[in-house]
Structures are given as C-alpha cells and as structure tokens.
Design an enzyme around this catalytic site. Sequence first.
Site, PDB file in Angstrom:
ATOM      1  N   SER A   1      -5.929  -5.675  -4.049  1.00  0.00           N
ATOM      2  CA  SER A   1      -5.316  -5.331  -2.774  1.00  0.00           C
ATOM      3  C   SER A   1      -4.877  -6.627  -2.100  1.00  0.00           C
ATOM      4  O   SER A   1      -5.329  -7.710  -2.481  1.00  0.00           O
ATOM      5  CB  SER A   1      -6.349  -4.622  -1.895  1.00  0.00           C
ATOM      6  OG  SER A   1      -5.877  -4.539  -0.572  1.00  0.00           O
ATOM      7  N   ARG A   2      -4.029  -6.487  -1.080  1.00  0.00           N
ATOM      8  CA  ARG A   2      -3.683  -7.681  -0.314  1.00  0.00           C
ATOM      9  C   ARG A   2      -4.874  -8.106   0.537  1.00  0.00           C
ATOM     10  O   ARG A   2      -4.926  -9.219   1.029  1.00  0.00           O
ATOM     11  CB  ARG A   2      -2.479  -7.393   0.586  1.00  0.00           C
ATOM     12  CG  ARG A   2      -1.196  -7.142  -0.173  1.00  0.00           C
ATOM     13  CD  ARG A   2      -0.164  -6.550   0.739  1.00  0.00           C
ATOM     14  NE  ARG A   2      -0.637  -5.291   1.306  1.00  0.00           N
ATOM     15  CZ  ARG A   2      -0.090  -4.669   2.340  1.00  0.00           C
ATOM     16  NH1 ARG A   2       0.948  -5.192   2.934  1.00  0.00           N
ATOM     17  NH2 ARG A   2      -0.584  -3.531   2.782  1.00  0.00           N
TER      18      ARG A   2
ATOM     19  N   TYR B   1      -2.900  -9.749  -5.900  1.00  0.00           N
ATOM     20  CA  TYR B   1      -2.313  -9.138  -7.093  1.00  0.00           C
ATOM     21  C   TYR B   1      -2.259 -10.168  -8.230  1.00  0.00           C
ATOM     22  O   TYR B   1      -2.422  -9.827  -9.401  1.00  0.00           O
ATOM     23  CB  TYR B   1      -0.907  -8.609  -6.785  1.00  0.00           C
ATOM     24  CG  TYR B   1      -0.861  -7.535  -5.711  1.00  0.00           C
ATOM     25  CD1 TYR B   1      -1.961  -6.729  -5.442  1.00  0.00           C
ATOM     26  CD2 TYR B   1       0.301  -7.315  -4.971  1.00  0.00           C
ATOM     27  CE1 TYR B   1      -1.913  -5.743  -4.468  1.00  0.00           C
ATOM     28  CE2 TYR B   1       0.362  -6.328  -3.999  1.00  0.00           C
ATOM     29  CZ  TYR B   1      -0.744  -5.540  -3.746  1.00  0.00           C
ATOM     30  OH  TYR B   1      -0.689  -4.574  -2.789  1.00  0.00           O
TER      31      TYR B   1
ATOM     32  N   HIS C   1       8.405  -2.526  -5.936  1.00  0.00           N
ATOM     33  CA  HIS C   1       8.147  -2.269  -7.364  1.00  0.00           C
ATOM     34  C   HIS C   1       8.666  -3.400  -8.245  1.00  0.00           C
ATOM     35  O   HIS C   1       7.962  -3.848  -9.150  1.00  0.00           O
ATOM     36  CB  HIS C   1       8.772  -0.937  -7.795  1.00  0.00           C
ATOM     37  CG  HIS C   1       8.065   0.252  -7.210  1.00  0.00           C
ATOM     38  ND1 HIS C   1       8.511   1.541  -7.367  1.00  0.00           N
ATOM     39  CD2 HIS C   1       6.943   0.334  -6.461  1.00  0.00           C
ATOM     40  CE1 HIS C   1       7.686   2.372  -6.750  1.00  0.00           C
ATOM     41  NE2 HIS C   1       6.738   1.660  -6.184  1.00  0.00           N
TER      42      HIS C   1
ATOM     43  N   LYS D   1       7.297   5.837  -9.369  1.00  0.00           N
ATOM     44  CA  LYS D   1       8.694   6.186  -9.095  1.00  0.00           C
ATOM     45  C   LYS D   1       9.042   5.828  -7.653  1.00  0.00           C
ATOM     46  O   LYS D   1       8.118   5.810  -6.832  1.00  0.00           O
ATOM     47  CB  LYS D   1       8.968   7.667  -9.338  1.00  0.00           C
ATOM     48  CG  LYS D   1       7.999   8.667  -8.726  1.00  0.00           C
ATOM     49  CD  LYS D   1       7.687   8.709  -7.282  1.00  0.00           C
ATOM     50  CE  LYS D   1       8.750   8.952  -6.260  1.00  0.00           C
ATOM     51  NZ  LYS D   1       8.210   9.035  -4.862  1.00  0.00           N
TER      52      LYS D   1
ATOM     53  N   ARG E   1       7.162   4.915   5.435  1.00  0.00           N
ATOM     54  CA  ARG E   1       7.995   4.383   4.350  1.00  0.00           C
ATOM     55  C   ARG E   1       9.204   5.283   4.064  1.00  0.00           C
ATOM     56  O   ARG E   1      10.226   4.833   3.580  1.00  0.00           O
ATOM     57  CB  ARG E   1       7.158   4.182   3.089  1.00  0.00           C
ATOM     58  CG  ARG E   1       6.667   5.444   2.434  1.00  0.00           C
ATOM     59  CD  ARG E   1       5.928   5.163   1.131  1.00  0.00           C
ATOM     60  NE  ARG E   1       5.262   6.339   0.612  1.00  0.00           N
ATOM     61  CZ  ARG E   1       5.857   7.269  -0.119  1.00  0.00           C
ATOM     62  NH1 ARG E   1       7.118   7.158  -0.409  1.00  0.00           N
ATOM     63  NH2 ARG E   1       5.176   8.325  -0.535  1.00  0.00           N
TER      64      ARG E   1
ATOM     65  N   ASP F   1      13.155   8.449  -2.584  1.00  0.00           N
ATOM     66  CA  ASP F   1      11.787   8.938  -2.621  1.00  0.00           C
ATOM     67  C   ASP F   1      11.645  10.282  -3.337  1.00  0.00           C
ATOM     68  O   ASP F   1      10.691  10.509  -4.064  1.00  0.00           O
ATOM     69  CB  ASP F   1      11.206   9.031  -1.212  1.00  0.00           C
ATOM     70  CG  ASP F   1       9.720   8.747  -1.257  1.00  0.00           C
ATOM     71  OD1 ASP F   1       9.348   7.565  -1.362  1.00  0.00           O
ATOM     72  OD2 ASP F   1       8.937   9.711  -1.252  1.00  0.00           O
TER      73      ASP F   1
HETATM   74  N1  LIG Z   1       3.671  10.065  -8.442  1.00  0.00           N
HETATM   75  C1  LIG Z   1       3.368  10.598  -7.282  1.00  0.00           C
HETATM   76  O1  LIG Z   1       2.760  11.640  -7.178  1.00  0.00           O
HETATM   77  C2  LIG Z   1       3.740   9.915  -6.030  1.00  0.00           C
HETATM   78  C3  LIG Z   1       3.540  10.552  -4.814  1.00  0.00           C
HETATM   79  C4  LIG Z   1       3.816   9.841  -3.666  1.00  0.00           C
HETATM   80  C5  LIG Z   1       4.290   8.560  -3.775  1.00  0.00           C
HETATM   81  N2  LIG Z   1       4.512   7.974  -4.974  1.00  0.00           N
HETATM   82  C6  LIG Z   1       4.982   6.598  -5.091  1.00  0.00           C
HETATM   83  O2  LIG Z   1       3.817   5.768  -5.179  1.00  0.00           O
HETATM   84  C7  LIG Z   1       4.022   4.570  -4.453  1.00  0.00           C
HETATM   85  C8  LIG Z   1       2.925   4.413  -3.424  1.00  0.00           C
HETATM   86  O3  LIG Z   1       2.960   5.491  -2.545  1.00  0.00           O
HETATM   87  P1  LIG Z   1       1.728   5.832  -1.598  1.00  0.00           P
HETATM   88  O4  LIG Z   1       2.027   7.105  -0.949  1.00  0.00           O
HETATM   89  O5  LIG Z   1       0.451   5.691  -2.348  1.00  0.00           O
HETATM   90  O6  LIG Z   1       1.869   4.660  -0.551  1.00  0.00           O
HETATM   91  P2  LIG Z   1       0.732   4.019   0.363  1.00  0.00           P
HETATM   92  O7  LIG Z   1      -0.373   4.992   0.581  1.00  0.00           O
HETATM   93  O8  LIG Z   1       1.423   3.430   1.517  1.00  0.00           O
HETATM   94  O9  LIG Z   1       0.140   2.840  -0.541  1.00  0.00           O
HETATM   95  C9  LIG Z   1       0.901   1.752  -0.939  1.00  0.00           C
HETATM   96  C10 LIG Z   1      -0.031   0.604  -1.230  1.00  0.00           C
HETATM   97  O10 LIG Z   1       0.772  -0.522  -1.600  1.00  0.00           O
HETATM   98  C11 LIG Z   1       0.142  -1.709  -1.174  1.00  0.00           C
HETATM   99  N3  LIG Z   1       1.139  -2.569  -0.486  1.00  0.00           N
HETATM  100  C12 LIG Z   1       1.560  -3.772  -0.913  1.00  0.00           C
HETATM  101  N4  LIG Z   1       2.464  -4.292  -0.095  1.00  0.00           N
HETATM  102  C13 LIG Z   1       2.629  -3.416   0.916  1.00  0.00           C
HETATM  103  C14 LIG Z   1       3.411  -3.412   2.077  1.00  0.00           C
HETATM  104  N5  LIG Z   1       4.244  -4.425   2.395  1.00  0.00           N
HETATM  105  N6  LIG Z   1       3.335  -2.349   2.892  1.00  0.00           N
HETATM  106  C15 LIG Z   1       2.529  -1.329   2.614  1.00  0.00           C
HETATM  107  N7  LIG Z   1       1.724  -1.274   1.504  1.00  0.00           N
HETATM  108  C16 LIG Z   1       1.781  -2.315   0.665  1.00  0.00           C
HETATM  109  C17 LIG Z   1      -0.966  -1.315  -0.239  1.00  0.00           C
HETATM  110  O11 LIG Z   1      -2.177  -1.610  -0.898  1.00  0.00           O
HETATM  111  P3  LIG Z   1      -3.030  -2.891  -0.494  1.00  0.00           P
HETATM  112  O12 LIG Z   1      -2.800  -3.110   0.967  1.00  0.00           O
HETATM  113  O13 LIG Z   1      -4.389  -2.499  -0.828  1.00  0.00           O
HETATM  114  O14 LIG Z   1      -2.517  -4.039  -1.311  1.00  0.00           O
HETATM  115  C18 LIG Z   1      -0.843   0.166  -0.038  1.00  0.00           C
HETATM  116  O15 LIG Z   1      -2.077   0.812  -0.006  1.00  0.00           O
HETATM  117  C19 LIG Z   1       5.424   4.669  -3.879  1.00  0.00           C
HETATM  118  O16 LIG Z   1       6.302   4.017  -4.744  1.00  0.00           O
HETATM  119  C20 LIG Z   1       5.742   6.142  -3.884  1.00  0.00           C
HETATM  120  O17 LIG Z   1       7.124   6.420  -4.033  1.00  0.00           O
HETATM  121  C21 LIG Z   1       4.239   8.629  -6.095  1.00  0.00           C
END
Ligand SMILES: NC(=O)c1ccc[n+]([C@@H]2O[C@H](COP(=O)([O-])OP(=O)(O)OC[C@H]3O[C@@H](n4cnc5c(N)ncnc54)[C@H](OP(=O)(O)O)[C@@H]3O)[C@@H](O)[C@H]2O)c1
Length: 346
Positions: free
Chosen positions: A28-29, A50, A71, A89, A157, A169
């Site tokens: 994590s950051r 990372y 990404h 994705k 986001r 998205d």
């Molecule tokens: N396959 C699926 O089912 C699915 C569903 C929804 C989303 N997604 C995709 O999965 C990815 C993550 O989505 P999520 O909903 O899990 O997002 P999220 O809850 O916001 O989590 C993103 C994580 O990325 C890290 N991060 C690093 N730099 C960041 C920044 N500048 N701002 C915010 N977070 C940052 C953070 O972890 P740390 O702070 O711990 O480093 C954060 O917890 C996206 O690309 C989204 O499109 C996939």
Amino acid sequence: MLGTGAVAGRFAEDLALVEGARLQAVASRAYARAEGFAARFRVPRAYESYERLVHDGEVDVVYVATPNDLHAEHCLIVIEAGKAVLCEKPFALNASEGRAIIECARRRGVFCMEAMWMRFSPALREVLELAREGAIGELRLLSAELGFSHKPDLCSRLFSRPGGGALLDLGVYPLSLAQALFGRPTRVASLATVHASGVDEQFGAVLEYPGGRQAIVAASVRSQLANAAAIHGTGGILQVAAPLYFPHRYRLVRVPTNRPMRRASRGAMARIRQQKWLRSLAEVRRLLRAGGVTRRAPGNGYASEAAEVVRCLRGGLLESPKMTLDDTLAVLESMDAIRQQWLQGS
Ligand SMILES: NC(=O)c1ccc[n+]([C@@H]2O[C@H](COP(=O)([O-])OP(=O)(O)OC[C@H]3O[C@@H](n4cnc5c(N)ncnc54)[C@H](OP(=O)(O)O)[C@@H]3O)[C@@H](O)[C@H]2O)c1
C-alpha cells in the site's frame, strides 16, 4: 497485491479458493493499510511501497488493483522488475498506454493479462461457445449495456478525469464482449453525454464488423441500465442475464426463420389462428417455456481468472489464450475510436 481497495479485498477472498495460488504479500502507499489488509486476509508480508513489493523474490505475479489512470504506471513497475502482472480493467486509459505495457511485457518475457473477469464467467463462456457453434444460426447483432445510478460526486473515481466516465469504467465490459464475439470492428459510430466534470456520464455506440454484423453497446454512470446482453442470430437469441460484468444465467431462444404465411382457407379456427394477438400470446408462452441455464462460479467470481493465471504461469505461457493481449489492445483501440467520434460530434 498492489493496492488495498475494495476490489483487492474481494479478489483476496477468492484467491483462497484457487488451487496453487497463495497471497504472499500486499503493498500500500501507507504501511498501516498494508498491515490491516495483511491481518484481514492472513498475508505473510506487508509493504509500505509498491516498489518493495515488486522486488520480493517470493512473489511470482502481481495483481494491480489501483485506480484506472494508474494502471500503466503500476504495470510497468511490476514488469520492469521482471514479474508477471494481472491488471484490473480497464487495462489502460488508451491504446497508446496499453501498447506500452504490452510491448514491455513481451520485451521482458513476462506473463501479462487484463483482469477482465467477465470473460471467465462459466455462463458467458458457454454462451460464446453456443454462438460460435451456430446454435442461433448466423450471428448478426449483439446488444449489451452496463450502467448504474451514481450521484455525481467529483471526488469519486467515476466522475473525475482522467480515469473516470462511463466508457472507461463500464463500457469496457460490453466492448470486451463484442470483441470476444466479433473481433475487431471495421467502423464505429458513437455519441456521449458529458457531465460538468468533463467525464462521459453516458454513451451509446454502434460498432460494425465484416459481413454487416453489428454491436450496439451503451454504458452509464448516472442511470441504472438493464445490464444484460443479447446475441441475435438468424435462428434465435442468446440472452445473457444481468449482471453483465459477471453473468451466471442465460437463455437460448430458438426461432424458426420466417416462412411466408399460409393463407387462411379452412374455416373459422384457421382464421382465428391468424389473429396477430393470438400468435404473440403463443410466442410469449413459448418464450416462458424455454428455461434458462444457470452456471454459478465459486466465491465472488474472481477465482476463475485467478485460476487461469496459475494455469498459464505453470504452463510457461506469456499470455492467456482466453483473454489475449491482442483482444485487450483492440478494445482500447475501439475506445479511442469512440472518443474520437465524440470530438467530431461536438
Ligand atoms: N473486476 C471488478 O470487479 C472491478 C470492480 C470495480 C472496480 N474494478 C477496477 O479495480 C480497480 C480498483 O477499483 P476499486 O474499486 O478497488 O478502487 P479503490 O477501492 O479506490 O482502491 C484503489 C486502491 O488503489 C490504491 N491507490 C494507489 N494510488 C491511488 C490514488 N492516487 N488514489 C486512490 N487510490 C490509490 C489504493 O491502495 P493503497 O492506498 O493501499 O495503496 C486504493 O485502495 C479500478 O481499476 C477499477 O476499475 C474492478
């Protein structure tokens, strides 16, 4: 695990169901978040950056689960460290970014795959197989949509640039389905409604393929859509039930190709049978009788794509034949073409 957000948590739960997979480290950051995640999912190692994760010698593959606009940056850190990568994705913001990741992975000889979990849904895989086998005749049209009613929140986001918007998205799902079914489009037409924040809150697109086949796709971050898909052929329809992002139910409806109506010549019954409303009632009954098929996947739905990564790594493959990098790139190119249309239309 690179990132500790919502999807990372759901994916971590499913990894426990995958034979041969072990969640070895999380980064994590902020160290506290990595530590919390590690405690929650019993991960042996937690990192505060990372960079440190990608140099862990016991890590074979890194799952990138950070926001869309990061990404490319994060995949490149992983690949340059010589590690395989599974990236959420949309794989990248555009084709140019996607190409850079793919070229880097090929140059370094490491496995790389977009975590487009929809493509690993057992129900959808069966649907695609049926479609390719000719179960509904000649394929002519796909309609697919994905949308949710979100309040516009400039901090989320979904509503902030450059990673937000319906196309990046959510539109990536119906487009990836169109790619799996028809391949690369030859022509694209599209219109979008743009929110004050600058992101597309809704779009519709028509994609054309050789032989006059078409895909009609739509996505929205402001309205709830049906979140289903239908593949239309000359001999029927394959209806994929919601949720499109990971379907587990479908229905095959076969229809006889239209024959010219026989003339009603014999008595009252024949004349009644010709009544339009009676014919449509019979059609409704027939549709209701055609039962749906359910194919449930284990856990939250991420185990199938994770199992595919394990299979590929064990087999020494650098990409998955089920979710190829060419397909990922073609979808990014379609997205570029769609955005180009919005600029031309404005
Ligand atoms: N396959 C699926 O089912 C699915 C569903 C929804 C989303 N997604 C995709 O999965 C990815 C993550 O989505 P999520 O909903 O899990 O997002 P999220 O809850 O916001 O989590 C993103 C994580 O990325 C890290 N991060 C690093 N730099 C960041 C920044 N500048 N701002 C915010 N977070 C940052 C953070 O972890 P740390 O702070 O711990 O480093 C954060 O917890 C996206 O690309 C989204 O499109 C996939």
